[in-house]
Write a protein that holds these residues in place. Structure first.
Motif, PDB file in Angstrom:
ATOM      1  N   GLN A   1      34.045  10.054  21.074  1.00  0.00           N
ATOM      2  CA  GLN A   1      34.171   9.014  22.259  1.00  0.00           C
ATOM      3  C   GLN A   1      35.599   8.677  22.359  1.00  0.00           C
TER       4      GLN A   1
ATOM      5  N   SER B   1      31.330  17.138  19.918  1.00  0.00           N
ATOM      6  CA  SER B   1      32.487  16.422  20.470  1.00  0.00           C
ATOM      7  C   SER B   1      33.475  17.316  20.885  1.00  0.00           C
TER       8      SER B   1
ATOM      9  N   GLU C   1      29.187   6.660  29.191  1.00  0.00           N
ATOM     10  CA  GLU C   1      28.706   6.197  27.748  1.00  0.00           C
ATOM     11  C   GLU C   1      29.225   4.809  27.614  1.00  0.00           C
TER      12      GLU C   1
ATOM     13  N   ARG D   1      38.280  10.634  23.747  1.00  0.00           N
ATOM     14  CA  ARG D   1      38.179  10.709  25.572  1.00  0.00           C
ATOM     15  C   ARG D   1      38.510   9.452  25.638  1.00  0.00           C
TER      16      ARG D   1
ATOM     17  N   THR E   1      41.202  18.347  18.914  1.00  0.00           N
ATOM     18  CA  THR E   1      39.815  18.201  18.591  1.00  0.00           C
ATOM     19  C   THR E   1      39.655  18.527  17.029  1.00  0.00           C
TER      20      THR E   1
ATOM     21  N   GLU F   1      35.521  20.977  27.390  1.00  0.00           N
ATOM     22  CA  GLU F   1      35.054  20.791  28.898  1.00  0.00           C
ATOM     23  C   GLU F   1      35.888  19.982  29.823  1.00  0.00           C
ATOM     24  N   LEU F   2      36.099  18.842  29.211  1.00  0.00           N
ATOM     25  CA  LEU F   2      37.010  17.786  29.824  1.00  0.00           C
ATOM     26  C   LEU F   2      38.511  18.547  30.116  1.00  0.00           C
TER      27      LEU F   2
ATOM     28  N   LYS G   1      32.739  18.800  24.273  1.00  0.00           N
ATOM     29  CA  LYS G   1      32.818  17.954  25.401  1.00  0.00           C
ATOM     30  C   LYS G   1      34.238  17.455  25.550  1.00  0.00           C
TER      31      LYS G   1
ATOM     32  N   ALA H   1      35.532  11.573  31.340  1.00  0.00           N
ATOM     33  CA  ALA H   1      34.257  11.903  31.183  1.00  0.00           C
ATOM     34  C   ALA H   1      33.396  11.042  30.028  1.00  0.00           C
TER      35      ALA H   1
END
Ligand SMILES: Nc1ncnc2c1ncn2[C@@H]1O[C@H](COP(=O)(O)OP(=O)(O)OP(=O)(O)O)[C@@H](O)[C@H]1O
Length: 261
Positions: A162, A192, A146, A165, A185, A198-199, A195, A142
């Motif tokens: 970022q 972030s 970006e 990810r 995390t 969710e990923l 995100k 995901a």
């Protein structure tokens, strides 16, 4: 009826089966007779106070502890009918069982080269093929939208979230079946973090994920099963909903309600 029972048994076959696992750092025992079945395409969370052995246990699943001097392991970890401590092909094991660490650990090279690094190491040189793997991996993590216009710029210029990810994309690029995440995390800001959460929830359709987290809400939000570790032992392992609503053991309850740890 019989058929139904058989199907239930089939779907219950675990992706990873851990049996009576003890681990020693020299004379110090860090894991005591840990047994657990980890189901395929689920998120399994490992929780517990600092020093209880979560990361140690996570690292046993792809033999990362082999890299530490003086480590001794007894017991079995079976991944798809193979005892991973009896195989000589640790590289193959680590391809199948990828890992994402606490802090993003990208190499000082471009975003593209970071993701292509593993596949290139496996001998893939064809540019078209690499382009495809890089795009698919970044999409899978995901982060494609970006970064798609800056693939050739340094990965270290990205924000922490970022970068994490892209680390996940780098793991995905190796086409693993299982992904281990050690507090992925904890170094990220709340947006972030969301995100990445969710990923992870999205990724379980394709991967079996085992995650160490200090964040109880995170475990409750994203995992299917939760194991509560204390002093190197599993106190309780069950459906996440159950662990966080009606745990069996008083120590689990004390921990999740913040009474210690
Ligand atoms: N490389 C090592 N050498 C020796 N002992 C270690 C090593 N790594 C961990 N330990 C010890 O093993 C025990 C379990 O540590 P581990 O890091 O697995 O716990 P943890 O639950 O992941 O902790 P945290 O939440 O703080 O990361 C601790 O007593 C720790 O000091």
């Amino acid at each position: 009826m019989e058929r139904l029972q058989m199907m239930e048994q089939l779907t219950e076959t675990p992706k990873i089966k851990v049996k009576d696992l003890d681990l020693f750092y020299g004379d110090n025992q860090a894991l005591y007779s840990v047994s657990m079945d980890i189901q395929e395409k689920e998120v399994t969370a490992l929780i517990g106070p600092s020093g209880c052995g979560k990361s140690t246990f996570l690292r046993t699943l792809n033999r990362m502890n082999d890299l530490i001097d003086g480590v001794n392991i007894n017991g079995e970890i079976i991944i798809e009918n193979e005892n991973i401590y009896q195989t000589n092909d640790v590289i193959k094991l680590r391809t199948k069982v990828g890992m994402v660490f606490q802090k993003p650990n990208l190499f000082p090279m471009s975003i593209y080269d970071n993701v292509a690094y593993g596949p290139r190491g496996q001998g893939i040189k064809n540019k078209k093929e690499l382009d495809k793997i890089v795009e698919e991996s970044l999409r899978g993590a995901a982060i494609w939208d970006e970064v798609k216009d800056r693939l050739k710029t340094s990965a270290l210029g990205l924000s922490g979230g970022q970068q994490q990810r892209v680390c996940i994309a780098r793991a995905i690029a190796m086409k693993p079946e299982i992904i281990l995440m050690d507090e992925p995390t904890s170094a990220l800001d709340p947006i972030s973090t969301l995100k990445v959460e969710e990923l992870i929830s999205d990724m379980k359709k394709d991967y079996t994920i085992v995650i160490v987290t200090h964040n109880m809400q995170q475990a409750a939000r994203i995992s299917d099963k939760t194991a509560f570790f204390l002093n190197g032992e599993i106190v309780e392992y069950d459906e996440t909903d159950k662990i966080f609503s009606v745990p069996n053991d008083q120590r689990t309850e004390d921990y999740i309600t913040g009474r210690f740890g």
